[in-house]
Design a protein around this motif. Sequence first.
Motif, PDB file in Angstrom:
ATOM      1  N   PRO A  31       0.850  -1.197   0.000  1.00 12.97           N
ATOM      2  CA  PRO A  31       0.000   0.000   0.000  1.00 12.97           C
ATOM      3  C   PRO A  31       0.886   1.248   0.000  1.00 12.97           C
ATOM      4  O   PRO A  31       1.845   1.330   0.766  1.00 12.97           O
ATOM      5  N   ARG A  32       0.573   2.215  -0.870  1.00 17.24           N
ATOM      6  CA  ARG A  32       1.402   3.415  -1.001  1.00 17.24           C
ATOM      7  C   ARG A  32       0.629   4.656  -0.577  1.00 17.24           C
ATOM      8  O   ARG A  32      -0.540   4.794  -0.868  1.00 17.24           O
ATOM      9  N   THR A  33       1.347   5.547   0.093  1.00 15.47           N
ATOM     10  CA  THR A  33       0.787   6.803   0.566  1.00 15.47           C
ATOM     11  C   THR A  33       0.909   7.848  -0.540  1.00 15.47           C
ATOM     12  O   THR A  33       1.970   7.962  -1.152  1.00 15.47           O
ATOM     13  N   PRO A  34      -0.144   8.614  -0.785  1.00 14.68           N
ATOM     14  CA  PRO A  34      -0.030   9.640  -1.832  1.00 14.68           C
ATOM     15  C   PRO A  34       0.938  10.753  -1.413  1.00 14.68           C
ATOM     16  O   PRO A  34       1.029  11.108  -0.238  1.00 14.68           O
ATOM     17  N   SER A  35       1.647  11.281  -2.400  1.00 16.37           N
ATOM     18  CA  SER A  35       2.514  12.435  -2.150  1.00 16.37           C
ATOM     19  C   SER A  35       1.852  13.677  -2.729  1.00 16.37           C
ATOM     20  O   SER A  35       1.192  13.606  -3.766  1.00 16.37           O
ATOM     21  N   LEU A  86      23.303   3.221  -7.105  1.00 17.57           N
ATOM     22  CA  LEU A  86      22.270   2.481  -7.828  1.00 17.57           C
ATOM     23  C   LEU A  86      21.529   3.443  -8.748  1.00 17.57           C
ATOM     24  O   LEU A  86      21.071   4.495  -8.285  1.00 17.57           O
ATOM     25  N   PRO A  87      21.373   3.099 -10.024  1.00 16.89           N
ATOM     26  CA  PRO A  87      20.583   3.949 -10.911  1.00 16.89           C
ATOM     27  C   PRO A  87      19.114   3.962 -10.484  1.00 16.89           C
ATOM     28  O   PRO A  87      18.591   2.964  -9.970  1.00 16.89           O
ATOM     29  N   GLN A  88      18.439   5.092 -10.676  1.00 18.38           N
ATOM     30  CA  GLN A  88      17.046   5.205 -10.260  1.00 18.38           C
ATOM     31  C   GLN A  88      16.155   4.167 -10.920  1.00 18.38           C
ATOM     32  O   GLN A  88      15.234   3.656 -10.287  1.00 18.38           O
ATOM     33  N   ASP A  89      16.431   3.819 -12.163  1.00 20.86           N
ATOM     34  CA  ASP A  89      15.570   2.847 -12.843  1.00 20.86           C
ATOM     35  C   ASP A  89      15.770   1.415 -12.351  1.00 20.86           C
ATOM     36  O   ASP A  89      15.046   0.519 -12.746  1.00 20.86           O
ATOM     37  N   GLU A  90      16.728   1.202 -11.465  1.00 22.33           N
ATOM     38  CA  GLU A  90      16.947  -0.128 -10.887  1.00 22.33           C
ATOM     39  C   GLU A  90      16.385  -0.252  -9.469  1.00 22.33           C
ATOM     40  O   GLU A  90      16.536  -1.287  -8.830  1.00 22.33           O
ATOM     41  N   VAL A  91      15.747   0.802  -8.979  1.00 25.34           N
ATOM     42  CA  VAL A  91      15.227   0.786  -7.610  1.00 25.34           C
ATOM     43  C   VAL A  91      13.720   0.558  -7.642  1.00 25.34           C
ATOM     44  O   VAL A  91      12.986   1.226  -8.366  1.00 25.34           O
ATOM     45  N   ASP A  92      13.268  -0.409  -6.846  1.00 22.49           N
ATOM     46  CA  ASP A  92      11.851  -0.763  -6.729  1.00 22.49           C
ATOM     47  C   ASP A  92      11.132   0.337  -5.943  1.00 22.49           C
ATOM     48  O   ASP A  92      11.486   0.604  -4.805  1.00 22.49           O
ATOM     49  N   VAL A  93      10.141   0.980  -6.570  1.00 23.19           N
ATOM     50  CA  VAL A  93       9.422   2.057  -5.886  1.00 23.19           C
ATOM     51  C   VAL A  93       7.995   1.664  -5.519  1.00 23.19           C
ATOM     52  O   VAL A  93       7.183   2.521  -5.195  1.00 23.19           O
ATOM     53  N   LEU A 127      15.442   9.069  -1.649  1.00 22.35           N
ATOM     54  CA  LEU A 127      14.110   8.512  -1.893  1.00 22.35           C
ATOM     55  C   LEU A 127      13.353   8.599  -0.572  1.00 22.35           C
ATOM     56  O   LEU A 127      13.800   8.069   0.444  1.00 22.35           O
ATOM     57  N   LEU A 128      12.216   9.293  -0.585  1.00 23.27           N
ATOM     58  CA  LEU A 128      11.422   9.444   0.631  1.00 23.27           C
ATOM     59  C   LEU A 128      10.562   8.205   0.832  1.00 23.27           C
ATOM     60  O   LEU A 128       9.984   7.685  -0.125  1.00 23.27           O
ATOM     61  N   GLY A 129      10.487   7.730   2.064  1.00 25.71           N
ATOM     62  CA  GLY A 129       9.634   6.601   2.406  1.00 25.71           C
ATOM     63  C   GLY A 129       8.560   7.038   3.384  1.00 25.71           C
ATOM     64  O   GLY A 129       8.755   7.982   4.157  1.00 25.71           O
ATOM     65  N   PRO A 135       7.966   3.809  -0.735  1.00 23.06           N
ATOM     66  CA  PRO A 135       7.948   5.075  -1.470  1.00 23.06           C
ATOM     67  C   PRO A 135       6.512   5.551  -1.712  1.00 23.06           C
ATOM     68  O   PRO A 135       5.592   4.742  -1.864  1.00 23.06           O
ATOM     69  N   HIS A 136       6.340   6.853  -1.730  1.00 19.74           N
ATOM     70  CA  HIS A 136       5.027   7.461  -1.952  1.00 19.74           C
ATOM     71  C   HIS A 136       4.567   7.255  -3.402  1.00 19.74           C
ATOM     72  O   HIS A 136       5.323   6.807  -4.250  1.00 19.74           O
ATOM     73  N   ASP A 137       3.328   7.647  -3.656  1.00 21.39           N
ATOM     74  CA  ASP A 137       2.764   7.540  -5.004  1.00 21.39           C
ATOM     75  C   ASP A 137       2.296   8.922  -5.445  1.00 21.39           C
ATOM     76  O   ASP A 137       1.302   9.414  -4.910  1.00 21.39           O
TER      77      ASP A 137
END
Length: 150
Positions: A31-35, A86-93, A127-129, A135-137
């Motif tokens: 579940p992701r919190t809206p940003s 780590l490149p941004q496109d390799e990080v699970d968000v 990356l904000l959690g 990570p937020h959505d």
Amino acid sequence: MHARPAVSFVVPSLAFAALTAFALPALAEDPRTPSPEGARVFIISPEDGATVSSPVTVVFGIEGMEVVPAGTDAPASGHHHLIVDLPQDEVDVVHAIPADDHHIHFGGGQTETTVELAPGTHSLWLLLGDANHVPHDPPVMSAPIEVTVE
């Protein structure tokens, strides 16, 4: 003579069902919190392209949200994670951010840190959690910077 029950078909089916029941939740997004629109994080220091000595002091910035400790479930809030090399496109968000040498957590609400980096070139970004390290959505992440450690 008694006939042997045909369990050879039932056991594999039950085993498959049990494995599927445990594996499918792992594939689902957390579940992701809206940003809020316009929220952003950024690295104040060091500057992109800087040549530095280790340990390196990294200062975090944030706009449009509040920094709070992990576990604090407040609207428009979160805590920092420093992503190293780590490149941004390799990080699970879409799942909780792991804790390892590449994902450094600041669950106490810290806004700066000092990190040991080996000589060479390194990329750093934030990356904000949310309260649960997810990570937020949409994700709130900084532009990556590159530093050279002498």
